[in-house]
Write a protein that holds these residues in place. Structure first.
Motif, mmCIF file in Angstrom:
data_model
loop_
_atom_site.group_PDB
_atom_site.id
_atom_site.type_symbol
_atom_site.label_atom_id
_atom_site.label_comp_id
_atom_site.label_asym_id
_atom_site.label_seq_id
_atom_site.Cartn_x
_atom_site.Cartn_y
_atom_site.Cartn_z
ATOM 1 N N LEU A 53 0.832 -1.204 0.000
ATOM 2 C CA LEU A 53 0.000 0.000 0.000
ATOM 3 C C LEU A 53 0.869 1.257 0.000
ATOM 4 O O LEU A 53 0.489 2.286 -0.552
ATOM 5 C CB LEU A 53 -0.914 0.012 1.219
ATOM 6 C CG LEU A 53 -1.985 -1.092 1.294
ATOM 7 C CD1 LEU A 53 -2.778 -0.965 2.583
ATOM 8 C CD2 LEU A 53 -2.909 -1.051 0.101
ATOM 9 N N THR A 54 2.030 1.157 0.628
ATOM 10 C CA THR A 54 2.934 2.307 0.692
ATOM 11 C C THR A 54 4.086 2.125 -0.291
ATOM 12 O O THR A 54 4.238 1.064 -0.896
ATOM 13 C CB THR A 54 3.504 2.486 2.113
ATOM 14 O OG1 THR A 54 4.284 1.322 2.450
ATOM 15 C CG2 THR A 54 2.381 2.644 3.123
ATOM 16 N N GLU A 55 4.899 3.151 -0.439
ATOM 17 C CA GLU A 55 5.973 3.135 -1.433
ATOM 18 C C GLU A 55 7.210 2.379 -0.978
ATOM 19 O O GLU A 55 8.133 2.176 -1.764
ATOM 20 C CB GLU A 55 6.366 4.571 -1.799
ATOM 21 C CG GLU A 55 5.247 5.348 -2.496
ATOM 22 C CD GLU A 55 5.671 6.757 -2.847
ATOM 23 O OE1 GLU A 55 6.836 7.127 -2.561
ATOM 24 O OE2 GLU A 55 4.850 7.501 -3.410
ATOM 25 N N ARG A 79 1.108 4.952 -1.669
ATOM 26 C CA ARG A 79 1.204 5.048 -3.127
ATOM 27 C C ARG A 79 0.037 5.885 -3.650
ATOM 28 O O ARG A 79 -1.097 5.731 -3.200
ATOM 29 C CB ARG A 79 1.167 3.659 -3.760
ATOM 30 C CG ARG A 79 2.384 2.793 -3.466
ATOM 31 C CD ARG A 79 2.233 1.431 -4.127
ATOM 32 N NE ARG A 79 3.299 0.517 -3.808
ATOM 33 C CZ ARG A 79 4.406 0.342 -4.538
ATOM 34 N NH1 ARG A 79 4.571 1.053 -5.641
ATOM 35 N NH2 ARG A 79 5.324 -0.525 -4.167
ATOM 36 N N ALA A 80 0.296 6.723 -4.625
ATOM 37 C CA ALA A 80 -0.717 7.670 -5.114
ATOM 38 C C ALA A 80 -1.939 6.964 -5.690
ATOM 39 O O ALA A 80 -3.060 7.468 -5.610
ATOM 40 C CB ALA A 80 -0.082 8.588 -6.166
ATOM 41 N N GLN A 132 -7.728 5.036 -5.332
ATOM 42 C CA GLN A 132 -8.580 4.688 -6.470
ATOM 43 C C GLN A 132 -8.701 3.170 -6.607
ATOM 44 O O GLN A 132 -9.785 2.648 -6.916
ATOM 45 C CB GLN A 132 -8.000 5.285 -7.755
ATOM 46 C CG GLN A 132 -8.820 5.006 -9.007
ATOM 47 C CD GLN A 132 -10.238 5.536 -8.929
ATOM 48 O OE1 GLN A 132 -10.484 6.570 -8.303
ATOM 49 N NE2 GLN A 132 -11.182 4.841 -9.530
ATOM 50 N N ALA A 133 -7.596 2.447 -6.363
ATOM 51 C CA ALA A 133 -7.639 0.980 -6.453
ATOM 52 C C ALA A 133 -8.559 0.394 -5.388
ATOM 53 O O ALA A 133 -9.293 -0.569 -5.642
ATOM 54 C CB ALA A 133 -6.226 0.409 -6.309
ATOM 55 N N VAL A 134 -8.543 0.975 -4.183
ATOM 56 C CA VAL A 134 -9.433 0.501 -3.114
ATOM 57 C C VAL A 134 -10.888 0.767 -3.480
ATOM 58 O O VAL A 134 -11.767 -0.072 -3.255
ATOM 59 C CB VAL A 134 -9.065 1.177 -1.772
ATOM 60 C CG1 VAL A 134 -10.118 0.881 -0.702
ATOM 61 C CG2 VAL A 134 -7.699 0.689 -1.297
ATOM 62 N N ASN A 193 2.995 -3.750 -5.976
ATOM 63 C CA ASN A 193 2.001 -2.681 -5.868
ATOM 64 C C ASN A 193 0.595 -3.262 -5.744
ATOM 65 O O ASN A 193 0.173 -4.073 -6.580
ATOM 66 C CB ASN A 193 2.088 -1.778 -7.104
ATOM 67 C CG ASN A 193 1.288 -0.505 -6.957
ATOM 68 O OD1 ASN A 193 0.410 -0.406 -6.096
ATOM 69 N ND2 ASN A 193 1.575 0.469 -7.790
ATOM 70 N N PHE A 194 -0.154 -2.808 -4.708
ATOM 71 C CA PHE A 194 -1.522 -3.288 -4.503
ATOM 72 C C PHE A 194 -2.408 -3.006 -5.711
ATOM 73 O O PHE A 194 -3.281 -3.813 -6.060
ATOM 74 C CB PHE A 194 -2.118 -2.620 -3.262
ATOM 75 C CG PHE A 194 -3.600 -2.835 -3.118
ATOM 76 C CD1 PHE A 194 -4.104 -4.049 -2.683
ATOM 77 C CD2 PHE A 194 -4.497 -1.830 -3.435
ATOM 78 C CE1 PHE A 194 -5.463 -4.254 -2.560
ATOM 79 C CE2 PHE A 194 -5.861 -2.024 -3.315
ATOM 80 C CZ PHE A 194 -6.341 -3.240 -2.869
ATOM 81 N N ALA A 195 -2.201 -1.861 -6.359
ATOM 82 C CA ALA A 195 -3.035 -1.526 -7.513
ATOM 83 C C ALA A 195 -2.926 -2.598 -8.592
ATOM 84 O O ALA A 195 -3.873 -2.837 -9.343
ATOM 85 C CB ALA A 195 -2.629 -0.164 -8.080
#
Length: 891
Positions: free
Chosen positions: A327-329, A511-512, A516-518, A664-666
């Motif tokens: 979720l984070t960078e 992460r930016a 939106q992915a959530v 990356n979660f996205a």
């Protein structure tokens, strides 16, 4: 034997040119027995298919009858269909081959002085491996740097206990030849074994079949050949249809011969019916669409290690994700420091002991915090891989560069690693001056407080500081120091007399693309559960930024949660579960709690397995992320195990069915989207195959039973296969996802490909097409010659075939909407089909082969019009298709 390894710098690895030469000399680092299908093998498998056997039998029969032209045309069609199959299967094999390259154990090597991650098969002799705990060793090698290194060699020896490894001096390791089966020194690392402790550098001495594991004849790696539920389901369906084909063909042969006395014509009709009823495309589709789907996923940085996982991706109902790096960078920066009030005076009773750091504006670090930064670095490795330790080094280099607080000349004497019982690590150093050793410890604040044996008042003071930092979403670590005389190191860290120094708060930005992915995941009916080792307050702060459901924290002075260590924080929220809470819950209670939890905080990796099991017991389809050795059981137990490609260990990657190459979660949400698209396209393709075979089989059987002239011969069936084969695989594989693909709830994981009304609707489509073709044949028979009637019926059959393709492109959207969706392959197939139809109808020698008479153009227009009528009929069925039952999980 190449002397590439002697050309490499001892500690800088090979150059790209040296590595390329070694790869050419010795070949890839892979073992015998790894199967790669070539075009010859694909052709052999294709020709053994019953469909081709029937085509060849019909061709031989025509030749035996002296009909050379017809026989040669059939053999030519065999070659055309074979070429088409080779193209499709070859494309699939290339996709699978690229996946094999990706799924071979990854290796981090020094090339041209830079650490580069490559496929294990590209490792060559002389390569310098960078190894960390949890890595699978890709080749035989000699350890040249590393402390406390242990390997699990049970794969070779059967002995479960780890083996200690000792580094050789660099020059000695550089000049040591391959082992050639001789007794290995204690510095030898074997291919396929696992590094269970420590990290270091190793020089490769043997690869592939020349390694120890290759020498004793064992084979590892490669994609496992699993039989997926869909393939089992399709195998059963094909078996039933094969028996129906045999029975129906035998019946038609006897009926045709008895009614008309034409046993030769009866044999050709029987062959044509068998070809019509044998949907060999099922196996093609179940290979092509998932394999190319996996290739598409790899282009989105999602590697599918097991193709069968694609079936499950679209059915995922819960995503369990790590916070850090997913979720984070995973780009840690120290932004806040805390040191106890040791400098308070009567003039300054409230001494400021918290410092916020901004690298752009903070020009000087107050003296009170120098020791804290100094010992955070001493408690880290000298050349760090971990982002937190990199952040400590970066902080020291920025503010303490020219001070006495950086100790590059000290010698590391002993290390104490993290354990499940104590989340802290310590380093014992020998200073340049003095007899006493310096001990530096860092870890979870509660572990450091425990090591320092602080009184209740001091603990409360530190707890408040931890809570204040955590509320800002910072990851908090504590630091302590001790001095030790002598060389008899204590067995445990508690035996040192530690003094508390302070706390460091590290920021790891979200992460930016995560919010939106959530949102997309929630819209798709997928619950996201964040799992982290951080404090509940820290986890809640990040969860709110990500858009996960959270509520107010419950604080109470009674029954404090020791895992939180945040001023007596008691976790009673439905959305939050801590590791200590989890350990106290029974399996039944945990199942109940996991129905509403969105954050699992202070959770140890070993507790992930219970979380997965509880969710599965609730009927959820679980995707679980992980990167460490201890994550492997949870990854294996989840329906879809998702390992990290960058920071993940080889053990985690091998246990997982999906690997995120960019962590990356996205990308997981994108994988779910593509998984749903692939399943949809499989369903569309299967529906099309089933529907299109109904009119073909019907027109091979019914005219004979009705006393009409024969409409379809084997040549006609072979022509139709030229349209059906690329349509069912390449056209539908290229279809983009439906507009509502991420607005539906997840389908039930055990949903059959033809669930609910889908099977019946496919038959209805086929019966509608058959009715139109039969009606057209009856109408044409009153006005046309027998050959022209056959041509008219065939033209209608081709047009209804194309109508089925257009109708099945979208299961819910209108035809006009689907026409606006680009699919270049569709128009190529449609154009080719219509072009070949015109050639068969109006080129005289081809028309004679197809037993056609000239067809007036108005009848060709009528055939096209009936195709449009067919589309209209199919469009009326779509509202029912949208409601086909049994496809979604309960919301």
């Amino acid at each position: 034997m190449s002397d590439t390894q002697n050309q490499a710098e001892p500690t800088h690895g090979l150059s790209a040119a040296q590595a390329a030469q070694a790869l050419q000399d010795d070949g890839p680092n892979e073992l015998a027995g790894e199967q790669h299908r070539g075009l010859l093998a694909i052709a052999r498998e294709t020709l053994s298919d019953p469909m081709f056997a029937l085509l060849l039998a019909a061709g031989v029969l025509y030749l035996a009858l002296g009909d050379l032209q017809e026989g040669l045309i059939l053999f030519g069609l065999v070659l055309v269909v074979l070429a088409l199959t080779l193209y499709q299967e070859g494309k699939t094999e290339r996709a699978i081959e690229s996946l094999r390259d990706l799924t071979s154990p990854r290796a981090l090597v020094w090339r041209d002085g830079t650490a580069t991650r490559i496929a294990g098969r590209e490792v060559v002799r002389g390569d310098l491996l960078v190894l960390a705990e949890g890595d699978r060793i890709p080749a035989d090698a000699l350890l040249i740097q590393g402390t406390e290194v242990q390997t699990d060699e049970s794969l070779l020896t059967g002995e479960p206990l780890p083996v200690d490894k000792v580094a050789l001096p660099v020059k000695e390791a550089h000049n040591t030849p391959p082992l050639n089966g001789q007794t290995a020194p204690e510095s030898t690392l074997f291919s396929g074994t696992l590094l269970v402790r420590g990290h270091g550098l190793a020089r490769v001495t043997a690869i592939g079949a020349h390694s120890e594991i290759g020498r004793i004849g064992q084979a590892l790696g490669g994609l496992s050949s699993e039989t997926s539920p869909l393939k089992l389901q399709m195998a059963q369906l094909v078996k039933v249809l094969a028996w129906v084909a045999v029975g129906a063909s035998l019946f038609l042969f006897l009926a045709h011969g008895w009614l008309r006395g034409d046993w030769l014509g009866a044999l050709l009709s029987g062959i044509a019916l068998a070809m019509a009823l044998l949907p060999q495309e099922f196996t093609v589709v179940l290979t092509v669409i998932p394999a190319l789907g996996a290739w598409r996923l790899s282009k989105q940085n999602v590697l599918t290690r097991r193709i069968s996982a694609i079936e499950t991706l679209g059915a995922t109902s819960v995503l369990c994700v790590d916070k850090t790096g997913t979720l984070t960078e995973n780009r840690m920066t120290v932004t806040e420091l805390f040191a106890p009030q040791t400098a308070a005076t009567e003039a300054d009773p409230v001494h400021v002991n918290t410092l916020t750091i901004d690298y752009g504006t903070t020009t000087e670090l107050p003296e009170d915090f120098h020791t804290l930064v100094e010992f955070s670095i001493l408690a880290s490795v000298a050349d760090p891989f971990d982002p937190m330790e990199k952040a400590f080094h970066r902080l020291g280099q920025h503010f303490l560069q020219d001070t006495e607080h950086l100790h590059r000349d000290w010698t590391l004497m002993q290390t104490y690693g993290l354990t499940p019982e104590l989340r802290a690590m310590s380093h014992v150093w020998r200073a340049r001056e003095g007899d006493a050793h310096v001990v530096a410890a860092k870890g979870a604040p509660e572990a450091i407080v425990d090591l320092c044996h602080l009184d209740a008042a001091a603990q409360q003071h530190i707890d408040r500081a931890v809570e204040a930092m955590a509320a800002k979403g910072l990851r908090v670590l504590g630091v302590a120091h001790a001095r030790f005389e002598g060389q008899e190191w204590p067995a445990i860290e508690h035996d040192f007399d530690f003094k508390f120094i302070g706390l460091l708060g590290l920021a790891d930005p979200l992460r930016a693309e995560i919010p939106q992915a959530v949102v997309q995941a929630h819209a798709a009916g997928i619950r996201v559960v964040m799992i982290t080792g951080d404090y509940p307050v820290t986890a809640a702060a990040i969860a709110r930024q990500a858009g996960l459901p959270t509520g107010p924290m419950d604080h109470a002075s009674h029954t404090p949660d020791t895992a939180s260590a945040s001023a007596g924080l008691t976790v009673t929220s439905d959305w939050l579960l801590t590791g200590d809470d989890l350990s106290r819950l029974s399996d039944t209670d945990l199942q109940h709690r996991m129905r509403t939890v969105s954050i699992c905080a202070r959770v140890a990796p070993t507790q992930k397995l219970r979380i997965v099991q509880a969710l599965k017991a609730n009927g959820e389809v679980v995707a679980m992320t992980g990167d460490g050795v201890n994550d492997a059981p949870a990854l294996k137990a989840a329906h879809v195990g998702v390992a990290m490609g960058k920071r993940g260990t080889d053990v985690a990657r091998e246990a997982a069915s999906v690997v995120l190459l960019n962590d990356n979660f996205a990308a997981i949400v994108a994988a779910v989207r593509l998984g749903r698209r692939i399943f949809d396209n499989l369903r569309k393709s299967m529906s099309y195959i089933l529907a299109v075979h109904v009119p073909i089989a019907g027109m091979a059987l019914l005219p004979v039973l009705l006393g009409w002239p024969t409409v379809l011969y084997p040549l006609h069936i072979a022509f139709l296969e030229l349209v059906i084969d690329p349509s069912c695989s390449m056209v539908f594989e290229n279809e983009p996802e439906e507009a509502d693909v991420m607005q539906r709830p997840p389908r039930l994981v055990n949903t059959p490909l033809f669930g609910g009304l889908t099977l019946g609707l496919a038959f209805l489509q086929g019966l509608g097409a058959l009715a139109l073709v039969l009606a057209a044949t009856a109408w044409g028979a009153d006005q046309l010659t027998e050959g022209a009637t056959r041509a008219f019926a065939f033209a209608v059959l081709v047009c209804t075939n194309l109508a089925l393709i257009f109708s099945n492109r979208s299961r819910t959207g209108s035809l006009w909407a689907s026409l606006r969706v680009p699919n270049r392959t569709l128009w190529l197939v449609v154009g080719a089909a219509l072009g070949l139809l015109l050639l068969a109808l109006y080129v005289p020698w081809l028309a004679r082969l197809f037993v056609f008479d000239p067809l007036p153009l108005r009848y060709l227009g009528a055939a096209a019009g009936l195709g449009l009528v067919c589309i209209g009929w199919f469009e009326l069925l779509k509202p029912r298709a949208a409601g086909a039952g049994g496809e979604s999980a309960p919301g």
